[in-house]
Design a protein around this motif. Structure first.
Motif, short mmCIF file in Angstrom:
data_model
loop_
_atom_site.label_atom_id
_atom_site.label_comp_id
_atom_site.label_asym_id
_atom_site.label_seq_id
_atom_site.Cartn_x
_atom_site.Cartn_y
_atom_site.Cartn_z
N VAL A 250 -0.95 20.90 -1.57
CA VAL A 250 0.03 19.93 -2.09
C VAL A 250 -0.68 18.95 -3.01
N GLU A 251 -0.09 18.71 -4.18
CA GLU A 251 -0.69 17.84 -5.18
C GLU A 251 -0.28 16.38 -4.95
N PRO A 252 -1.25 15.49 -4.73
CA PRO A 252 -0.93 14.07 -4.67
C PRO A 252 -0.32 13.60 -6.00
N TRP A 253 0.44 12.53 -5.93
CA TRP A 253 1.00 11.83 -7.10
C TRP A 253 2.16 12.59 -7.74
N THR A 254 2.02 13.91 -7.93
CA THR A 254 3.10 14.65 -8.58
C THR A 254 4.05 15.27 -7.57
N GLN A 255 3.52 15.99 -6.57
CA GLN A 255 4.39 16.58 -5.56
C GLN A 255 4.77 15.58 -4.47
N LEU A 256 3.87 14.64 -4.20
CA LEU A 256 4.18 13.53 -3.30
C LEU A 256 3.98 12.25 -4.10
N PRO A 257 5.03 11.82 -4.81
CA PRO A 257 4.90 10.70 -5.75
C PRO A 257 4.38 9.42 -5.08
N VAL A 258 3.65 8.64 -5.87
CA VAL A 258 3.08 7.35 -5.47
C VAL A 258 1.81 7.53 -4.62
N TRP A 259 1.80 8.54 -3.77
CA TRP A 259 0.72 8.71 -2.80
C TRP A 259 -0.54 9.30 -3.42
N LEU A 260 -1.67 8.74 -3.02
CA LEU A 260 -2.98 9.29 -3.35
C LEU A 260 -3.86 9.22 -2.11
N PRO A 261 -4.62 10.25 -1.82
CA PRO A 261 -5.54 10.18 -0.68
C PRO A 261 -6.71 9.26 -1.00
N PRO A 262 -7.43 8.78 0.00
CA PRO A 262 -8.60 7.94 -0.27
C PRO A 262 -9.58 8.65 -1.20
N GLY A 263 -10.15 7.87 -2.12
CA GLY A 263 -11.10 8.46 -3.07
C GLY A 263 -11.07 7.73 -4.40
N GLU A 264 -11.70 8.32 -5.41
CA GLU A 264 -11.85 7.68 -6.71
C GLU A 264 -10.50 7.37 -7.37
N LEU A 265 -9.59 8.34 -7.35
CA LEU A 265 -8.30 8.13 -8.01
C LEU A 265 -7.48 7.06 -7.30
N TYR A 266 -7.54 7.06 -5.97
CA TYR A 266 -6.85 6.00 -5.21
C TYR A 266 -7.40 4.63 -5.61
N ASP A 267 -8.71 4.50 -5.68
CA ASP A 267 -9.32 3.22 -6.06
C ASP A 267 -8.86 2.79 -7.46
N ALA A 268 -8.76 3.75 -8.37
CA ALA A 268 -8.38 3.44 -9.74
C ALA A 268 -6.94 2.96 -9.83
N VAL A 269 -6.05 3.58 -9.07
CA VAL A 269 -4.61 3.30 -9.19
C VAL A 269 -4.16 2.15 -8.29
N HIS A 270 -4.69 2.08 -7.08
CA HIS A 270 -4.15 1.15 -6.08
C HIS A 270 -5.09 0.02 -5.67
N GLN A 271 -6.22 -0.13 -6.39
CA GLN A 271 -7.17 -1.17 -6.01
C GLN A 271 -7.64 -1.99 -7.20
N GLY A 272 -6.79 -2.17 -8.20
CA GLY A 272 -7.18 -2.91 -9.40
C GLY A 272 -7.19 -4.41 -9.20
N ASP A 273 -7.96 -5.11 -10.03
CA ASP A 273 -8.04 -6.57 -10.00
C ASP A 273 -6.91 -7.14 -10.86
N VAL A 274 -6.05 -7.95 -10.24
CA VAL A 274 -4.94 -8.56 -10.98
C VAL A 274 -5.00 -10.08 -10.90
N SER A 275 -6.18 -10.61 -10.63
CA SER A 275 -6.31 -12.06 -10.47
C SER A 275 -5.94 -12.81 -11.74
N LYS A 276 -6.20 -12.22 -12.90
CA LYS A 276 -5.88 -12.89 -14.17
C LYS A 276 -4.37 -13.06 -14.31
N ALA A 277 -3.62 -12.00 -14.03
CA ALA A 277 -2.16 -12.09 -14.13
C ALA A 277 -1.58 -13.01 -13.07
N LEU A 278 -2.14 -12.98 -11.86
CA LEU A 278 -1.66 -13.89 -10.82
C LEU A 278 -1.88 -15.34 -11.23
#
Length: 327
Positions: A250-278
């Motif tokens: 099963v393909e993360p993100w496309t077949q199960l939208p939004v979801w990513l397993p732990p790893g590099e892609l998860y860090d890139a998509v769901h762990q970004g720094d948004v302190s400037k916008a806040l």
């Protein structure tokens, strides 16, 4: 304020247009005429990919232009050149896909970027958005605001991620819920994006801003629990370890939208720094509100959301889901 919206009839562009109208702004929407614009705007038809396409705008002047273009950067370049001297500020809705992969968790706006050019034609998404940034900044300088959005959800979504989950949960029965349940998510409600973008334009902000909720604004569990509550379908979430899901192909993100397993892609998509916008006033509504309002919008369409023709449909085949749950 006078806004020129390049697009403005679907999802992000429509949300920005609606927010501007709610503020009492004067709004001109330049679009191809494939979808009706909201009442109250001045609609101008044209295809920006054609030579001199923006000539139909005449000699109008605006305080702000908002551009969501996601294809050839040369189209952003040409629009910016055409509008220089007639627009006070150029707002380009970009993407966090402009960062060079792999992106470590906590990456701020000054992280490494993909190679791109404002003169590029049709290129892949991340390079297209970075080229668009260079085009806007190259013409407007410190009068250019670059909104690097992350995952965008909410009413009007025409990619299908949250609509797919809502539709799947609404069918009821056992639902493959990808774990870990407590996996933190980052996304931005399209209406919060619109509010922040217009506020930032009014305040004269410039340069790049990561625009997505803080890490952990919600979790995969809270998102799917909200889907169960708002649909009232009595679906049973079957939480499944990432290893079992990936082993089944099963393909993360496309077949199960939004979801990513732990790893590099998860860090890139769901762990970004948004302190400037806040620090610049970003406020994000609760996930329950985003889910409930998207469900209400979806029901108003008979359960069939719009689909962007340039994006593949997302979602998991029921037979594959059943096989994973049965295994």
């Amino acid at each position: 304020m006078r806004l020129l919206m390049l697009g403005g009839t679907e999802f992000v562009g429509r949300a920005v247009t609606d927010e501007a109208l709610a503020r009492g702004w004067q709004v001109t929407v330049f679009h191809r005429g494939h979808h009706p614009p909201p009442p109250g705007v001045v609609a101008v038809h044209g295809d920006r990919r054609a030579v001199d396409s923006l000539a139909s705008l005449g000699q109008g002047e605006w305080d702000v232009v908002v551009d969501t273009w996601a294809s050839a950067p040369s189209a952003v370049r040409d629009a910016a050149r055409s509008l220089l001297g007639r627009v006070g500020r150029y707002v380009y809705v970009s993407s966090r896909s402009v960062y060079r992969y792999p992106c470590p968790a906590g990456l701020p706006e000054d992280g490494p970027l993909v190679d791109a050019s404002p003169d590029d034609g049709e290129v892949e998404y991340g390079r297209a958005k970075r080229g668009g940034e260079l085009a806007a900044s190259g013409v407007f300088g410190d009068q250019a605001l670059l909104v690097r959005a992350g995952l965008i959800l909410g009413p009007g979504e025409n990619i299908g991620r949250l609509p797919w989950w809502l539709g799947r949960v609404a069918r009821g029965g056992p639902v493959l819920a990808p774990g870990p349940r407590e996996s933190a998510l980052q996304y931005i409600d399209v209406r919060d994006l619109a509010v922040w973008t217009l506020d930032a334009a009014e305040r004269g902000l410039d340069g790049p801003y990561n625009l997505v909720s803080p890490p952990g604004h919600t979790t995969m569990g809270e998102l799917l629990d909200a889907c169960v509550r708002v649909t009232g379908a009595g679906a049973e979430l079957r939480w499944t370890d990432p290893e079992a899901i990936l082993k089944a192909g099963v393909e993360p993100w496309t077949q199960l939208p939004v979801w990513l397993p732990p790893g590099e892609l998860y860090d890139a998509v769901h762990q970004g720094d948004v302190s400037k916008a806040l620090s610049a006033g970003l406020r994000c509504r609760p996930v329950e509100e985003t889910v409930a309002d998207t469900w209400s919008w979806l029901r108003g369409l008979g359960g069939v959301p719009p689909q962007r023709p340039d994006r593949p449909r997302v979602g998991l085949d029921p037979a594959v889901e059943a096989a994973v749950l049965g295994g």
